[in-house]
Every structure is written in structure tokens, then in C-alpha cells.
Design a protein around this motif. Structure first.
Motif, mmCIF file in Angstrom:
data_model
loop_
_atom_site.group_PDB
_atom_site.id
_atom_site.type_symbol
_atom_site.label_atom_id
_atom_site.label_comp_id
_atom_site.label_asym_id
_atom_site.label_seq_id
_atom_site.Cartn_x
_atom_site.Cartn_y
_atom_site.Cartn_z
ATOM 1 N N ILE A 118 0.730 -1.111 0.008
ATOM 2 C CA ILE A 118 -0.125 -0.102 0.224
ATOM 3 C C ILE A 118 0.959 1.291 0.034
ATOM 4 C CG2 ILE A 118 -2.170 -0.773 0.911
ATOM 5 C CD1 ILE A 118 -1.078 0.135 3.690
ATOM 6 N N ASP A 119 0.286 2.358 -0.784
ATOM 7 C CA ASP A 119 0.864 3.578 -0.671
ATOM 8 C C ASP A 119 -0.099 4.658 -0.205
ATOM 9 O OD1 ASP A 119 2.223 5.615 -1.479
ATOM 10 O OD2 ASP A 119 2.186 5.330 -3.797
ATOM 11 N N PHE A 191 4.013 -4.369 2.534
ATOM 12 C CA PHE A 191 4.725 -3.304 2.589
ATOM 13 C C PHE A 191 4.104 -2.021 2.432
ATOM 14 C CE2 PHE A 191 6.603 -6.905 0.690
ATOM 15 C CZ PHE A 191 7.940 -7.070 0.887
ATOM 16 N N ILE A 192 4.417 -1.098 3.064
ATOM 17 C CA ILE A 192 3.715 0.311 3.295
ATOM 18 C C ILE A 192 4.713 1.207 2.989
ATOM 19 C CG2 ILE A 192 2.120 1.647 4.576
ATOM 20 C CD1 ILE A 192 2.058 -0.711 6.356
ATOM 21 N N SER A 193 4.477 2.111 1.763
ATOM 22 C CA SER A 193 5.286 3.117 1.654
ATOM 23 C C SER A 193 4.943 4.328 2.390
ATOM 24 C CB SER A 193 4.979 3.631 0.035
ATOM 25 O OG SER A 193 5.811 2.964 -0.583
ATOM 26 N N LEU A 241 7.892 0.476 5.105
ATOM 27 C CA LEU A 241 7.825 -0.546 6.152
ATOM 28 C C LEU A 241 7.378 -1.919 5.617
ATOM 29 C CD1 LEU A 241 6.258 1.147 9.363
ATOM 30 C CD2 LEU A 241 8.514 0.349 8.950
ATOM 31 N N CYS A 242 8.104 -2.847 6.312
ATOM 32 C CA CYS A 242 7.825 -4.303 6.112
ATOM 33 C C CYS A 242 7.595 -5.165 7.213
ATOM 34 C CB CYS A 242 8.987 -4.740 5.170
ATOM 35 S SG CYS A 242 8.928 -6.474 4.516
ATOM 36 N N TYR A 243 6.451 -5.798 7.213
ATOM 37 C CA TYR A 243 5.886 -6.750 8.385
ATOM 38 C C TYR A 243 5.424 -8.097 7.856
ATOM 39 C CZ TYR A 243 6.231 -2.878 11.666
ATOM 40 O OH TYR A 243 6.464 -1.904 12.523
#
Ligand SMILES: C[S@@+](CC[C@H](N)C(=O)[O-])C[C@H]1O[C@@H](n2cnc3c(N)ncnc32)[C@H](O)[C@@H]1O
Length: 644
Positions: A118-119, A191-193, A241-243
Motif C-alpha cells: 500500500i501507498d 509493505f507500506i510506503s 515498512l515491511c511486516y
């Protein structure tokens, strides 16, 4: 005497006092307001609170949590005209507010999504942050997007003069992330921009939602220019960010690497290999960091062997117990004796076609510029149709970093110009994969002054859908595919074809709307009329296909399943065969035993073992037809008989 400043307004004494306090105690301000408890503390007046504990909170958090847990009253209506290859595609393009959409996908896609990218809006003050309505979020959406009165409200920015600047953003993100997590597979990853404005808050809520132990890393990437907007230094980076959903099950993707040295030789596999410690080292390598990665394996003497940092300090393995079992049985684990102690190693074999050269990806992405995202989109549309699209190469890299396999599902619920869909198709074209995408996007209006609006794209969904159409055509139009990637590939059927022949460049469009099923909402002034209207089960302007998809959602079936329509010869009755007849839906009027016999024949002809059948409740000719239909289906082994 009143003092007047230059803009003609009287000087606000209160404001001036507040500014003075801010100068001395900047840390007592939260979102522009004084935190009086903190002010007391910095002035030496400590009031002990019994409930003091580590937590991250903001105004509205509890409500946001409740919002995530309130079921949606909405549905997703298929739109064939705007779709491409509706009957065969496995990709989805969903128009709507992503909170409601994520709620609707909970059953059908629980534990099914391998990767989410997501962005979201970065909350820079210039971007719009959707505000949910706790009372009726669906109505709020329909009004905002002009679907109730055709006017639509202007979606405002979350400007930083607004005292609830961070709060609004957190309230928007928190419930969406909670719902998104449920959709990930056990080895899934998100993944989050984001940039500096919300990175700290985002990391805190992600630690809470995904669990600190599932934090994988924070990638840093070269973002937009920054030189004009930056005040002190040119800020040219942003973050991803990556979880993981479950760190023990997650396996990172690896990058291809050239010229590696392999000092050992495996007789059985006839391959050279090198070794790497099997227990974790460096950060997060204590037992307490990953308690479920602390377990015993059996050493060559037949004894239990635990991961140890030193004689007295327990560590953890790099793999989950399940993966360890698989790797031991495939001969990838080797024990070597050092100072009379067994030490376990992973064997890393020299590359073959099945096992290409690899190395870990790094957390700095500095070789993909945002400019390529913008120029590619401009090339596709001939004009600047969308601000700040992410580069396709970035998404393609992330899909590899995530270790997405060839049949995985990839979700982007802030889809914008649909870069993620473009990257999925591109990668599939290159390696013969069949990864599927789900895009979710709000039909946010484009501004009348924008080139997009002038070119006829009245909202962002129109841009996204057209981008997927154009990108898909361009990919199959050979130019963008490298010669080596056009090698023949084997399909599940055993046939051979080129990756492009089987490439899915279609997408099914579904739109968020209120349920097709009528609510009992009587008008007490005109009860007779209300009773009369309630006889029909469905809202008037809805199609049978709308209801079919609502039933699929209620059953928790994936929305990309094939839906075939069959009309009974010499009658007006239509049946819908979902998933090749495992679910049969008939919404016709005058349902009689003939339909039941027709369905039974279809079941036999197509050797369908397990079948469920759904009928419209008031579609039966009479009560005895209903009983007879039920009996016929039951004796033919139909598992479930449902009426709506
Ligand atoms: C920064 S853009 C994403 C850009 C995208 N990564 C690309 O490459 O084109 C964020 C998008 O999220 C959309 N959005 C914001 N709030 C949303 C919501 N509640 N539901 C669905 N989409 C939303 C906005 O309309 C915007 O298009």
C-alpha cells in the motif's frame, strides 16, 4: 487599550501566552494543544497514575477499533461493461472505500493474500485523508462519491492547521491495517510506503497490529526530487515498512548474484556448495526475541541440539520448525564439529536452472527513480494523468523481495493509478507466472483543472482501469518483453505455450454499494405500502448477477471463481453455475420441479460430487413446489438447499 496588528485583527493574548509556553516547553504540546498533565509534570508536580504502562494511543483509537469490528452492510456489484475478459480473468478491480471493501473480503480472502503493498496518503497536508463515519460508513461513502444525489462532496485535505492532523490519519489507517492483516497467508507480508511525516506513528501502529516480532525491516528508497520542498536539506528518500504475518513462516525472496565461490562438494547432489550458520546471529538472535524459533533438532550422535549463542546463552534458528523439517529431509542441513561441539549449517548450493544464484536483498533501494513511474504513465496516456505514481520496477522488485510464487495473490488497497497491477502483469509476462492482483480504489473525483479531467477521466478509478487496459495491451504487444522470456512454458494441462499466450491481462470490476437484499424499513405512516414493497426480496434496480456475487461473498467464495449462466430450454429460468457447478443459484420466478430435474441432470452430466443450491425464497410457484424441489435435489445428493 487594544492593540491591533497589521492584518487588522486584534492581538490574541491567549494565543500569545500559549506561544510563550511553547517556547519554554515544546514537549508539552500534542497536536498543537497543551497536554496539561504533562505541563504539571514538567513543572515538578508529579501525579502518579496507577495505570501507567507502555502504550500508544490517540483520540478515537477505541472507536477506530470498534469500527474495524463492525460488520459491513454493503456488497460488491459486478460491472461487466467496465471489465476486461470478465468470464475468464482472475484479477479484480474494486471501486470503493477500502475500509468497507476490506470488511467484505474478510471471509472470501481470509489467509489467502501472499503480499499486500500500500501507498497510502502520506499526510503531508496537501493530500486528502478519508474520514470514516462511525454511524453509517456506507451512507457516508455513497454521499461522498456522489452516488446518492449525484453531486458528491469535495474531498478535503487533512491540512496541518487542523488540530487533529495526526489523529485523523491514525484513525483512518488503524482499522484498515487490522482488517488487512487477517487476509495475509501465514507466510504473507505487507509493505507500506511512507515518508517522514507519519513514519513514527505508522511503525507504532504496525508494531501493535502485526506484532513487534513480525517487523522485518524498514526499506529506504530514493523518492521524489525534494530539493524545492526541503527547507534545510534536500530530503530525497522515503520508506517502505515491511511486516510479516508470521515471522516463523516467512521466507524472504533472494536476489540473483554472480561469481560466488562454493568451497565444498556434495556427492549425492553432485553440486558444489558453501555453508552458512543455521542459528540466527546479530540482531534479534536471542531466544527471547523469537521464542517459537527455539527448538531442538537431532545431531549426528542422536542427541537433541538447540541453537546457542554461547554455552549459557540461548539463541534461535533462522527457520520455523516446519521449514527445518523439510530442509533436513532434502539434505540442506549439515553438522560440522568445532571444538568438540556440533554446529549446524545450511548448505547453499551452486546455482542450477532450478536453483539460481542468489543473495539477500539489501534494505536500500537507490537504483529506481520515481521519475520512471511518471514517465512510463505519461508514455501510456500521452499526458500527465496522475501525480506521483510509483515506478513499475519498484513494485516488480517488491514482489520479488516478498518471495511471491507464481500463483500468489497480491493486494493493493490504495491502488491510485494501478502501478501494482501493471507490475504483476509485467512480471508474469517475464517469468510465465500466474500471479493475480486485487486493486481497491476510491472513485475520488479528479479536479476540473487537471489534465486527467480534461482528458475525460472523471475519477481515479477511471484512470486505474484504463491504465491496466493499456499496460496489458502494451505487454502483449511484444515490445516490452525480452527475447529470453518468450521461451515456451509448461501449463498445468501439460501443454506448452509462450508466457504471453496465457497472460491474464483482464480484470473483473466490482463496485461497492448497499446490499441487494431489502432491509425491513417500514414507513409507519404508510404501512400498507411498506408491506407490499417488502414482498420482493431484492432492491428493484439490481440484477441477478449482483445477487449472485452477494451470495458468493456471504459464502466466503473468492470472487474470481468462474460464473457461468445457463438457461433451461423452453423456459425463462436461468441458473448460475459458480465454480463449475459446485454452487448453483437460481433467482427466477415460478420455480418448479422441472428446474430441480434440470439441475440434477447437470450434476450427473458433469460428475459434480458436492453441490449446493440457492433459490429465491418467493420464487417458488407454491409451497408444495418448494417441498418437491427440495426432495428431488436431496435424493440426487445435493448437500445444501438455501433460499434467500
Ligand atoms: C498515493 S496514492 C497511490 C498511488 C499508487 N501507488 C500509484 O502508483 O499510482 C493513494 C491513493 O489512495 C486512494 N485512497 C485514499 N483513501 C482511500 C480509501 N479510503 N479507499 C480507497 N482508496 C483510497 C487515493 O484516492 C489515492 O489514489
Amino acid at each position: 487599550m487594544l492593540e491591533t496588528n497589521f492584518n487588522g485583527k486584534t492581538l490574541d493574548i491567549l494565543e500569545e501566552n500559549i506561544l510563550k509556553i511553547k517556547e519554554i516547553f515544546p514537549d508539552v504540546f500534542t497536536e498543537g494543544k497543551i497536554d496539561f498533565e504533562k505541563l504539571q509534570q514538567v513543572l515538578g508536580n508529579y501525579c502518579e497514575t496507577e495505570n501507567e504502562r507502555y502504550n500508544f494511543s490517540w483520540n478515537g483509537k477505541a472507536r477506530a477499533l470498534r469500527l474495524a469490528q463492525t460488520p459491513s452492510t454493503a456488497t460488491l456489484r459486478p460491472c461487466k461493461e467496465e471489465s476486461k475478459d470478465f468470464d475468464t480473468t482472475e484479477n479484480l478491480y474494486i471501486e470503493g472505500d477500502n475500509l468497507e471493501v476490506l470488511k467484505l473480503l474478510q471471509k472470501s480472502y481470509h489467509n489467502k493474500i501472499k503480499m499486500i503493498y500500500i501507498d497510502p496518503p502520506y499526510n503531508t497536508g496537501n493530500d486528502f485523508v478519508y474520514s470514516d463515519d462511525y454511524k453509517d460508513n456506507l451512507q457516508n461513502y455513497l454521499e461522498l462519491t456522489g452516488q446518492t444525489d449525484n453531486e458528491g462532496r469535495k474531498l478535503g485535505n487533512n491540512s496541518d492547521t487542523n488540530g487533529r492532523y495526526h489523529t485523523n490519519w491514525l484513525n483512518m489507517m488503524y482499522p484498515r491495517l487490522r482488517l488487512a492483516r487477517n487476509l495475509l497467508t501465514d507466510d504473507g507480508v505487507i509493505f507500506i510506503s511512507i515518508n517522514d511525516v507519519e513514519i513514527d506513528n505508522l511503525k507504532k501502529i504496525c508494531h501493535e497490529v502485526f506484532g513487534e516480532e513480525n517487523f522485518i525491516c524498514n526499506f529506504i528508497r530514493k523518492g521524489s526530487g525534494g530539493r524545492q520542498d526541503s527547507k534545510y536539506y534536500a530530503i530525497v528518500h522515503e520508506y517502505i515498512l515491511c511486516y510479516s504475518k508470521n515471522i516463523g513462516d516467512f521466507i524472504s525472496g533472494e536476489e540473483i548474484k554472480e561469481n560466488e565461490v562454493y568451497p565444498f562438494y556434495d556427492e549425492e547432489k553432485q553440486l558444489k556448495y558453501k555453508t552458512q550458520l543455521l542459528r540466527k546471529w546479530g540482531e534479534n538472535s536471542k531466544r527471547s526475541d523469537r521464542p517459537n524459533l527455539f527448538y531442538a533438532i537431532i545431531d549426528p550422535d542422536g542427541n537433541e541440539h538447540y541453537p546457542m549463542l554461547s554455552e549459557n546463552e540461548e539463541s534461535c534458528w533462522r527457520w520455523s520448525q516446519t521449514k527445518m523439517k523439510e530442509e533436513i529431509s532434502s539434505g540442506r542441513v549439515e553438522f560440522k564439529k568445532r571444538n568438540n561441539e556440533w554446529i549446524a549449517y545450511e548448505k547453499i548450493f551452486e546455482p542450477t536452472d532450478d536453483n539460481p544464484k542468489s543473495k539477500l536483498f539489501t534494505t536500500i533501494i537507490d537504483d529506481i527513480s520515481n521519475l520512471t513511474g511518471a514517465s512510463l504513465l505519461k508514455e501510456l496516456f500521452d499526458e500527465k494523468i496522475f501525480d506521483y505514481p510509483k515506478p513499475v520496477d519498484l513494485l516488480r522488485r517488491i514482489i520479488n523481495i516478498a518471495n511471491c510464487k507464481k500463483n500468489d495473490i497480491i493486494l493493493d488497497f490504495f491502488s491510485g493509478s494501478a502501478t501494482t497491477a501493471h507490475a504483476v502483469m509485467q512480471l508474469n509476462a517475464e517469468d510465465g507466472g500466474n500471479r493475480k492482483f486485487i486493486m481497491v480504489q476510491l472513485p475520488e473525483s479528479t479536479d476540473e483543472k487537471d489534465e486527467a479531467y480534461k482528458a475525460g477521466y472523471k475519477n481515479i478509478c477511471e484512470i486505474g482501469k484504463e491504465r491496466i487496459r493499456r499496460a496489458g495491451e502494451k505487454i502483449v504487444g511484444a515490445n516490452s518483453v525480452r527475447p529470453k522470456d518468450t521461451q515456451q512454458i509448461e501449463m498445468e494441462t501439460g501443454e506448452h505455450c509462450s508466457p504471453l499466450q496465457k497472460l491474464d491481462i483482464g480484470f473483473k470490476v466490482l463496485k461497492l454499494d448497499s446490499s441487494n437484499i431489502k432491509k425491513w424499513n417500514p414507513d409507519y405512516e404508510n404501512l400498507e405500502n411498506s408491506l407490499y414493497e417488502s414482498i420482493g426480496n431484492f432492491i428493484d434496480d439490481r440484477t441477478e448477477l449482483d445477487v449472485v456475487y452477494e451470495i458468493m461473498l456471504k459464502y466466503g467464495l473468492p470472487l474470481d471463481l468462474p460464473v457461468k449462466q445457463l438457461t433451461m430450454p423452453n423456459s425463462q429460468c436461468t441458473i448460475y453455475l459458480v465454480d463449475n457447478g459446485k454452487l448453483v443459484i437460481c433467482l427466477s420466478e415460478n420455480i418448479s420441479t422441472e428446474i430441480a430435474k434440470f439441475i440434477v441432470q447437470y450434476k450427473k452430466d458433469n460428475s459434480i460430487d458436492e453441490m449446493r443450491v440457492v433459490f429465491k425464497d418467493n420464487g417458488f410457484k407454491d409451497d408444495s413446489s418448494k417441498t418437491n424441489v427440495k426432495e428431488i435435489l436431496k435424493s440426487a445428493g445435493v448437500e445444501e438447499f438455501v433460499t434467500v
